[in-house]
Design a protein around this motif. Structure first.
Motif, PDB file in Angstrom:
ATOM      1  N   PRO A 155       0.702  -1.665   0.069  1.00  0.00           N
ATOM      2  CA  PRO A 155      -0.207   0.096  -0.089  1.00  0.00           C
ATOM      3  C   PRO A 155       0.566   1.869   0.140  1.00  0.00           C
ATOM      4  O   PRO A 155       0.475   2.503  -0.742  1.00  0.00           O
ATOM      5  CB  PRO A 155      -1.342  -0.080   1.506  1.00  0.00           C
ATOM      6  N   ARG A 156       1.954   1.053   0.338  1.00  0.00           N
ATOM      7  CA  ARG A 156       2.959   2.695   0.419  1.00  0.00           C
ATOM      8  C   ARG A 156       3.262   3.203  -1.064  1.00  0.00           C
ATOM      9  O   ARG A 156       3.332   4.443  -1.671  1.00  0.00           O
ATOM     10  CB  ARG A 156       4.143   2.355   1.542  1.00  0.00           C
ATOM     11  N   PHE A 157       2.249   2.591  -1.945  1.00  0.00           N
ATOM     12  CA  PHE A 157       2.604   2.782  -3.651  1.00  0.00           C
ATOM     13  C   PHE A 157       1.399   2.724  -4.423  1.00  0.00           C
ATOM     14  O   PHE A 157       0.349   2.002  -4.079  1.00  0.00           O
ATOM     15  CB  PHE A 157       2.870   1.485  -4.167  1.00  0.00           C
ATOM     16  N   SER A 158       1.189   3.978  -4.168  1.00  0.00           N
ATOM     17  CA  SER A 158      -0.304   5.242  -4.194  1.00  0.00           C
ATOM     18  C   SER A 158      -0.243   5.884  -5.039  1.00  0.00           C
ATOM     19  O   SER A 158       0.643   5.919  -5.858  1.00  0.00           O
ATOM     20  CB  SER A 158      -0.891   5.652  -3.401  1.00  0.00           C
ATOM     21  N   GLY A 159      -1.825   5.833  -6.161  1.00  0.00           N
ATOM     22  CA  GLY A 159      -1.810   7.077  -7.034  1.00  0.00           C
ATOM     23  C   GLY A 159      -2.431   7.767  -7.345  1.00  0.00           C
ATOM     24  O   GLY A 159      -3.611   7.567  -6.410  1.00  0.00           O
ATOM     25  N   LEU A 160      -3.339   8.549  -8.119  1.00  0.00           N
ATOM     26  CA  LEU A 160      -3.806   9.134  -8.702  1.00  0.00           C
ATOM     27  C   LEU A 160      -3.909   9.920  -9.686  1.00  0.00           C
ATOM     28  O   LEU A 160      -3.125   9.412 -10.461  1.00  0.00           O
ATOM     29  CB  LEU A 160      -3.195  11.181  -7.843  1.00  0.00           C
ATOM     30  N   GLN A 161      -5.282   9.567 -10.800  1.00  0.00           N
ATOM     31  CA  GLN A 161      -5.495   9.967 -11.798  1.00  0.00           C
ATOM     32  C   GLN A 161      -6.711  11.594 -11.152  1.00  0.00           C
ATOM     33  O   GLN A 161      -6.474  11.832 -10.562  1.00  0.00           O
ATOM     34  CB  GLN A 161      -6.405   9.361 -12.681  1.00  0.00           C
ATOM     35  N   PHE A 162      -6.029  12.983 -12.757  1.00  0.00           N
ATOM     36  CA  PHE A 162      -6.175  14.266 -12.706  1.00  0.00           C
ATOM     37  C   PHE A 162      -7.785  13.836 -13.657  1.00  0.00           C
ATOM     38  O   PHE A 162      -7.455  13.418 -14.558  1.00  0.00           O
ATOM     39  CB  PHE A 162      -5.324  15.239 -12.781  1.00  0.00           C
ATOM     40  N   PRO A 163      -8.802  14.756 -13.858  1.00  0.00           N
ATOM     41  CA  PRO A 163      -9.616  14.957 -14.680  1.00  0.00           C
ATOM     42  C   PRO A 163      -8.965  15.436 -16.096  1.00  0.00           C
ATOM     43  O   PRO A 163      -9.568  14.737 -16.841  1.00  0.00           O
ATOM     44  CB  PRO A 163     -10.014  16.324 -14.372  1.00  0.00           C
ATOM     45  N   ASN A 164      -7.896  15.694 -16.250  1.00  0.00           N
ATOM     46  CA  ASN A 164      -7.157  16.203 -17.486  1.00  0.00           C
ATOM     47  C   ASN A 164      -5.905  14.187 -18.323  1.00  0.00           C
ATOM     48  O   ASN A 164      -5.942  14.536 -19.251  1.00  0.00           O
ATOM     49  CB  ASN A 164      -6.261  17.092 -17.882  1.00  0.00           C
ATOM     50  N   TYR A 165      -6.549  13.704 -17.615  1.00  0.00           N
ATOM     51  CA  TYR A 165      -5.731  11.915 -17.313  1.00  0.00           C
ATOM     52  C   TYR A 165      -4.774  11.877 -16.903  1.00  0.00           C
ATOM     53  O   TYR A 165      -3.816  11.432 -17.086  1.00  0.00           O
ATOM     54  CB  TYR A 165      -6.035  11.352 -18.750  1.00  0.00           C
ATOM     55  N   SER A 166      -3.564  12.892 -16.367  1.00  0.00           N
ATOM     56  CA  SER A 166      -2.583  13.475 -16.338  1.00  0.00           C
ATOM     57  C   SER A 166      -2.284  11.847 -15.103  1.00  0.00           C
ATOM     58  O   SER A 166      -3.782  11.365 -13.831  1.00  0.00           O
ATOM     59  CB  SER A 166      -1.466  14.379 -15.771  1.00  0.00           C
TER      60      SER A 166
END
Lengths: 115, 111
Positions: free
Chosen positions: A62-73
């Motif tokens: 779990p210490r690897f996490s991510g995000l995706q933004f509305p512009n798909y970046s």
């Protein structure tokens, strides 16, 4: 050139620190996958993001996490860095759409060194 | 685990055709054969994919056996810039399917 960009290109951190890696997907692609490639090995799937939600995960803690933004970046965050986290981190973008492009196109990668 | 078996390394003379084999004896009916290559310290580059028919594009040709248990990637006129690790991958043709990479074949193009 695939149109997938990643930053930074290289990074040096010390054990226990946190790091954020960034990826801009190919124009129009709404899905981003992240991979870790240790020296001499093939890339290993970390996770995938679609419509800002995690959509599948590999065998990473779990210490690897991510995000995706509305512009798909997208961002990949790694907390409490360990020496074994030293690797080339790759992102790949693809498109979800009827008859869309299923092929994943990779960026140049970010090389992380943990000391 | 990867569903493919490839030789660890191969050599090919510059200007000759490079033929890279891949075994995928457990391939399912809805799985495609994909090829990527990775030039040193760069991201993997998509080359070609196919289901059961032979495919050709500006980079390479893909020959899949009739029983689909093996395939060959052909680079018709290898150049020094084709020196890379070549990955043969079996996957369903879905936008969200993860890629499982093996160790690939390290192709050396000899001048």
């Amino acid at each position: 050139e695939t149109g997938v960009t990643q930053s930074p290109t290289h990074l040096i951190k010390t054990r226990g620190q946190q790091v954020t890696l960034r990826c801009s997907s190919q124009s129009g692609h709404n899905t981003v996958s992240w991979y870790q490639q240790a020296l001499g090995q093939g890339p290993q799937f970390i996770f995938q993001y679609y419509r800002e939600e995690e959509n599948g995960r590999g065998n990473f803690p779990p210490r690897f996490s991510g995000l995706q933004f509305p512009n798909y970046s997208s961002e990949l965050n790694v907390n409490a860095l360990e020496l074994d986290d030293s690797a080339l981190y790759l992102c790949a973008s693809s498109l979800e759409a009827a008859g869309g492009v299923e092929t994943q196109y990779f960026g140049p990668g970010t090389r992380l060194l943990v000391l | 685990d990867a569903k493919t078996t490839q030789p660890t390394s191969m050599d090919c003379a510059e200007g000759r055709a490079a033929n890279l084999p891949c075994n995928h004896s457990t391939i399912s009916g809805n799985e495609y054969v994909y090829w990527y290559r990775q030039i040193h310290s760069q991201g993997p580059q998509y080359i070609i994919h196919g289901l059961k028919n032979n495919e050709t594009n500006e980079m390479a040709s893909l020959i899949i056996t009739e029983d689909r248990k093996s395939s060959t990637l052909i680079l018709p006129h290898a150049t020094l810039r084709d020196t890379a690790v070549y990955y043969c991958i079996v996957r369903v043709r879905r936008w969200d399917d993860k890629i499982i990479f093996g160790k690939g074949t390290r192709l050396h193009i000899l001048p």
